[in-house]
Design a protein around this motif. Structure first.
Motif, PDB file in Angstrom:
ATOM      1  N   ALA A  93      -0.264   5.771   5.347  1.00 47.45           N
ATOM      2  CA  ALA A  93       0.361   4.721   4.524  1.00 47.45           C
ATOM      3  C   ALA A  93      -0.666   3.929   3.719  1.00 47.45           C
ATOM      4  O   ALA A  93      -0.429   3.581   2.561  1.00 47.45           O
ATOM      5  CB  ALA A  93       1.161   3.784   5.426  1.00 47.45           C
ATOM      6  N   GLY A 110      -2.409   2.774  -3.112  1.00 55.23           N
ATOM      7  CA  GLY A 110      -1.284   1.870  -3.339  1.00 55.23           C
ATOM      8  C   GLY A 110      -1.538   0.499  -2.744  1.00 55.23           C
ATOM      9  O   GLY A 110      -1.215  -0.524  -3.352  1.00 55.23           O
ATOM     10  N   SER A 119       4.235   2.933  -0.689  1.00 55.16           N
ATOM     11  CA  SER A 119       3.161   2.455   0.165  1.00 55.16           C
ATOM     12  C   SER A 119       3.343   2.900   1.615  1.00 55.16           C
ATOM     13  O   SER A 119       2.384   3.153   2.325  1.00 55.16           O
ATOM     14  CB  SER A 119       3.078   0.936   0.078  1.00 55.16           C
ATOM     15  N   ILE A 128      -0.940  14.286   3.781  1.00 52.67           N
ATOM     16  CA  ILE A 128      -0.004  14.963   2.881  1.00 52.67           C
ATOM     17  C   ILE A 128      -0.210  16.481   2.889  1.00 52.67           C
ATOM     18  O   ILE A 128       0.736  17.243   2.777  1.00 52.67           O
ATOM     19  CB  ILE A 128      -0.081  14.353   1.469  1.00 52.67           C
TER      20      ILE A 128
HETATM   21  N1  PFF Z   1       0.962   5.385   1.103  1.00 47.59           N
HETATM   22  C1  PFF Z   1      -0.037   5.811   0.194  1.00 47.59           C
HETATM   23  C2  PFF Z   1      -0.528   4.658  -0.634  1.00 47.59           C
HETATM   24  O1  PFF Z   1       0.018   3.550  -0.527  1.00 47.59           O
HETATM   25  O2  PFF Z   1      -1.448   4.839  -1.397  1.00 47.59           O
HETATM   26  C3  PFF Z   1       0.606   6.813  -0.659  1.00 47.59           C
HETATM   27  C4  PFF Z   1       0.158   8.187  -0.447  1.00 47.59           C
HETATM   28  C5  PFF Z   1      -0.343   8.846  -1.487  1.00 47.59           C
HETATM   29  C6  PFF Z   1       0.228   8.833   0.771  1.00 47.59           C
HETATM   30  C7  PFF Z   1      -0.765  10.083  -1.402  1.00 47.59           C
HETATM   31  C8  PFF Z   1      -0.208  10.116   0.879  1.00 47.59           C
HETATM   32  C9  PFF Z   1      -0.708  10.701  -0.211  1.00 47.59           C
HETATM   33  F1  PFF Z   1      -1.159  11.908  -0.155  1.00 47.59           F
END
Ligand code: PFF
Length: 467
Positions: free
Chosen positions: A22, A26, A223, A332
């Protein structure tokens, strides 16, 4: 079931790994800028409301789907619908989305590696020059860094759930939190910091418009890594007897706190070192801010702490961002891997190798999208703008599709799996759930208000980007 699936060693292991996913770009960049531009504390209140009332139930639903089925998104949708092809297809969207997000997130993380190397070798001044970013992202040497990064990511993933993902999060997440606190304390002692705090937090309700509300929900959703298949998959590695609502709450609190603290670091830093900051220059694009704007801010610290001091602070900050990006990237890339393991009955080793190859095939054109190749740089056009291959992937899978996947999770859990099935799974680690206020709220909202809101966000994003 395949031995290769793996499981987190404890509730804490799950919480750290999910928080690792998370906490990303972001939190560290997009949130602070968004909050400060859109009404400060007023934005924060709206954001918190969305986290609690929209995102939290969706998080619980995703984790429960995974834990119930012990499967990746395709397997989870399929198992809970008795193999219904329609829902299996929806599950495939839950694999395609993280697969493609990984493609462009890899490219951004490669840039972070290059920045780290530049700063460590005395190049902060070069990075602070406006023109540098454009040249740097078009350099063929990026491929070397790409191979290095993919090597790191896939070595971690080869270690499995406990020995790879969880171990990484156990080391990096506490380190990240400590670095963030120390850096924030340092910045808060500087003259001018108060201006930044004011700019960040003084509430201004007049700035709150429909677009701002829409943006707050998209940001909250993004996020928490919702709609990316991540929480379904991580749920499948979560202990049968563990408490889902409680652990989910911890992840949401950790994620939101880090976003909040990042604001206390970035905005005071900007105002302390450049009191004349034109607030219109603060773009909400994380990419622009991190790679073009922040190096300038760090460089301006040299008056106070000298060039080496400024470089050290920049290095600590970029390391922090890199750690956040790495744990998100690992989370991811794990989603398609879990799909290959479950659905194609592959060993983890084979699945990791397959995914490494597939990711490289797409990451190469995405890397060439910023000037290296004309074809990929001017790949297509929509909404009246020429878009690169990188833009296309990012627009479709990052900016647009997440609320749609979230919408399908809500509809599926409410009407196909049904809230009775969901309740039964949640009650397993949380006997107090049955009859609780939370249960009443989820049973009511997951099939009504929440999907309706997510659909509106999805449609308005489509309208904004493509029409
Ligand atoms: N939750 C991550 C953030 O807030 O940046 C978003 C995210 C982006 C998670 C890309 C996983 C990812 F591969």
């Amino acid at each position: 079931m395949s031995q290769d699936r793996g499981q987190f060693s404890s509730r804490l292991g799950f919480i750290l790994a999910a928080a690792g996913s998370a906490v990303g770009l972001g939190n560290l960049v997009a949130f602070p800028v968004m909050a400060s531009k859109n009404g400060g504390a007023a934005f924060l209140i709206i954001y918190l409301f969305f986290i609690a009332f929209i995102c939290y139930p969706v998080m619980i639903a995703e984790i429960s789907m995974g834990r119930k089925t012990q499967r990746n998104p395709v397997g989870a949708f399929s198992a809970l619908s008795d193999g219904d092809r329609k829902w299996r297809l929806v599950g495939m969207l839950g694999i395609l989305t993280p697969f493609m997000i990984a493609v462009f997130y890899t490219v951004i993380t490669v840039w972070l590696v290059v920045y780290l190397k530049e700063i460590a070798t005395g190049g902060l001044e070069t990075l602070a020059d406006e023109a540098t970013f454009g040249t740097l992202v078009a350099e063929p040497s990026l491929f070397g860094y790409l191979i290095l990064l993919l090597g790191i990511v896939f070595t971690i993933l080869l270690g499995g759930v406990k020995g790879g993902i969880e171990r990484l999060a156990r080391v990096l997440m506490p380190t990240l939190a400590v670095m963030l606190i120390l850096l924030t304390l340092f910045v808060l002692t500087l003259d001018g910091a108060v201006e930044g705090i004011k700019y960040y937090l003084v509430p201004d309700f007049s700035k709150v418009s429909l677009t701002v509300v829409n943006g707050a929900l998209s940001q909250a959703f993004f996020s928490l890594s919702l709609g990316m298949g991540i929480l379904i998959t991580y749920g499948s590695y979560f202990g049968r007897e563990d408490n889902i609502p409680q652990s989910t709450r911890m992840v949401a609190i950790a994620d939101t706190s880090i976003a909040f603290f990042a604001g206390l670091l970035i905005l005071p830093a900007i105002f302390a070192f450049d009191p004349n900051t034109n607030t219109d220059d603060l773009s909400t694009s994380s990419v622009g801010l991190i790679f073009s704007f922040l190096p300038k801010i760090f460089l301006s610290m040299q008056m106070a702490v000298g060039y080496t001091g400024a470089s050290i602070v920049a290095l600590v900050f970029f390391t922090l961002v890199f750690f956040a990006a790495l744990t998100s990237l690992v989370s991811i890339v794990e989603i398609p891997i879990s799909c290959w393991i479950d659905e194609l009955k592959m060993s983890r080793k084979k699945a990791v190798l397959l995914q490494a190859g597939l990711l490289a095939v797409f990451a190469i054109p995405a890397t060439m999208s910023l000037g290296m190749s004309d074809f990929f740089t001017n790949f297509t056009s929509y909404g009246g703008v020429t878009k690169s291959f990188f833009d296309l992937v990012s627009d479709v899978f990052y900016e647009t599709i997440l609320p749609l996947v979230g919408f399908t999770v809500c509809i599926f859990a409410s009407y196909r799996w049904k809230t009775s099935g969901l309740s039964e799974e949640i009650s397993k680690g949380d006997p107090a759930y049955e009859g609780s206020l939370l249960q009443k709220y989820i049973n009511f909202s997951l099939g009504t208000v929440i999907p309706a809101v997510l659909l509106v966000v999805f449609l308005s994003t489509v309208y904004q980007i493509y029409l």
